[in-house]
Write a protein that holds these residues in place. Structure first.
Motif, PDB file in Angstrom:
ATOM      1  N   TRP A   8      42.398  23.413 116.128  1.00  0.00           N
ATOM      2  CA  TRP A   8      43.435  24.331 116.586  1.00  0.00           C
ATOM      3  C   TRP A   8      42.995  25.035 117.864  1.00  0.00           C
ATOM      4  CZ3 TRP A   8      44.693  29.233 117.961  1.00  0.00           C
ATOM      5  CH2 TRP A   8      46.058  29.551 117.974  1.00  0.00           C
ATOM      6  N   TYR A  12      44.708  24.813 121.415  1.00  0.00           N
ATOM      7  CA  TYR A  12      45.182  26.054 122.030  1.00  0.00           C
ATOM      8  C   TYR A  12      44.703  26.161 123.481  1.00  0.00           C
ATOM      9  CZ  TYR A  12      45.317  30.912 123.410  1.00  0.00           C
ATOM     10  OH  TYR A  12      45.516  32.054 124.118  1.00  0.00           O
ATOM     11  N   LEU A  57      52.610  22.635 121.645  1.00  0.00           N
ATOM     12  CA  LEU A  57      52.947  23.792 120.820  1.00  0.00           C
ATOM     13  C   LEU A  57      53.362  23.364 119.415  1.00  0.00           C
ATOM     14  CD1 LEU A  57      54.855  25.997 123.424  1.00  0.00           C
ATOM     15  CD2 LEU A  57      52.524  26.312 122.560  1.00  0.00           C
ATOM     16  N   ASP A  58      54.098  22.260 119.322  1.00  0.00           N
ATOM     17  CA  ASP A  58      54.449  21.721 118.004  1.00  0.00           C
ATOM     18  C   ASP A  58      53.196  21.329 117.242  1.00  0.00           C
ATOM     19  OD1 ASP A  58      57.146  22.061 118.524  1.00  0.00           O
ATOM     20  OD2 ASP A  58      57.476  19.952 119.083  1.00  0.00           O
ATOM     21  N   LEU A  60      50.201  22.614 117.655  1.00  0.00           N
ATOM     22  CA  LEU A  60      49.532  23.860 117.266  1.00  0.00           C
ATOM     23  C   LEU A  60      50.144  24.430 115.991  1.00  0.00           C
ATOM     24  CD1 LEU A  60      48.993  25.694 120.661  1.00  0.00           C
ATOM     25  CD2 LEU A  60      47.217  25.059 119.026  1.00  0.00           C
ATOM     26  N   GLN A  61      51.462  24.411 115.923  1.00  0.00           N
ATOM     27  CA  GLN A  61      52.140  24.930 114.740  1.00  0.00           C
ATOM     28  C   GLN A  61      51.769  24.093 113.516  1.00  0.00           C
ATOM     29  OE1 GLN A  61      56.415  24.914 114.942  1.00  0.00           O
ATOM     30  NE2 GLN A  61      56.593  26.323 113.229  1.00  0.00           N
ATOM     31  N   SER A  62      51.738  22.789 113.681  1.00  0.00           N
ATOM     32  CA  SER A  62      51.387  21.898 112.576  1.00  0.00           C
ATOM     33  C   SER A  62      49.941  22.138 112.121  1.00  0.00           C
ATOM     34  CB  SER A  62      51.567  20.447 113.013  1.00  0.00           C
ATOM     35  OG  SER A  62      51.137  19.569 112.007  1.00  0.00           O
ATOM     36  N   LEU A  64      48.249  24.854 112.507  1.00  0.00           N
ATOM     37  CA  LEU A  64      48.170  26.190 111.927  1.00  0.00           C
ATOM     38  C   LEU A  64      48.538  26.171 110.451  1.00  0.00           C
ATOM     39  CD1 LEU A  64      47.595  29.152 112.681  1.00  0.00           C
ATOM     40  CD2 LEU A  64      50.019  29.403 113.161  1.00  0.00           C
ATOM     41  N   LEU A  65      49.532  25.370 110.112  1.00  0.00           N
ATOM     42  CA  LEU A  65      49.945  25.269 108.715  1.00  0.00           C
ATOM     43  C   LEU A  65      48.883  24.596 107.850  1.00  0.00           C
ATOM     44  CD1 LEU A  65      53.677  24.251 109.226  1.00  0.00           C
ATOM     45  CD2 LEU A  65      52.790  26.485 108.528  1.00  0.00           C
ATOM     46  N   PRO A  72      51.650  30.722 105.487  1.00  0.00           N
ATOM     47  CA  PRO A  72      52.548  30.248 106.553  1.00  0.00           C
ATOM     48  C   PRO A  72      53.152  31.422 107.319  1.00  0.00           C
ATOM     49  CG  PRO A  72      53.114  29.258 104.432  1.00  0.00           C
ATOM     50  CD  PRO A  72      52.061  30.295 104.165  1.00  0.00           C
TER      51      PRO A  72
END
Length: 73
Positions: A8, A12, A57-58, A60-62, A64-65, A72
């Motif tokens: 991550w 980032y 960014l997508d 990163l979100q994935s 992060l989860l 979440p």
């Protein structure tokens, strides 16, 4: 093997660098003519980088989860 948080953080920093690059390119637009092929190429390059940034960014979100022990957002 890299941990999820390492992945991550790496993603980032890459996204942050890309965003800075896009910002610089947008700032450069004022030095270009208002129209013409060079201006169009420059705008297309900015759009391509924005698309790549959206993908990052997508990602990163994935990622992060997937971080262990995190709720979440």
């Amino acid at each position: 093997m890299a941990s999820s948080s390492d992945s991550w953080i790496k993603e980032y920093y890459e996204a942050s660098k890309l965003a800075d690059d896009i910002n610089g390119m947008i700032s450069q637009r004022i030095s270009l003519p208002t129209s013409g092929s060079e201006t169009q190429r420059h705008a297309s390059a900015i759009r391509r980088k924005i698309t790549i940034l959206g993908t990052r960014l997508d990602s990163l979100q994935s990622l992060l989860l997937k971080l262990p022990g995190k709720q979440p957002m």
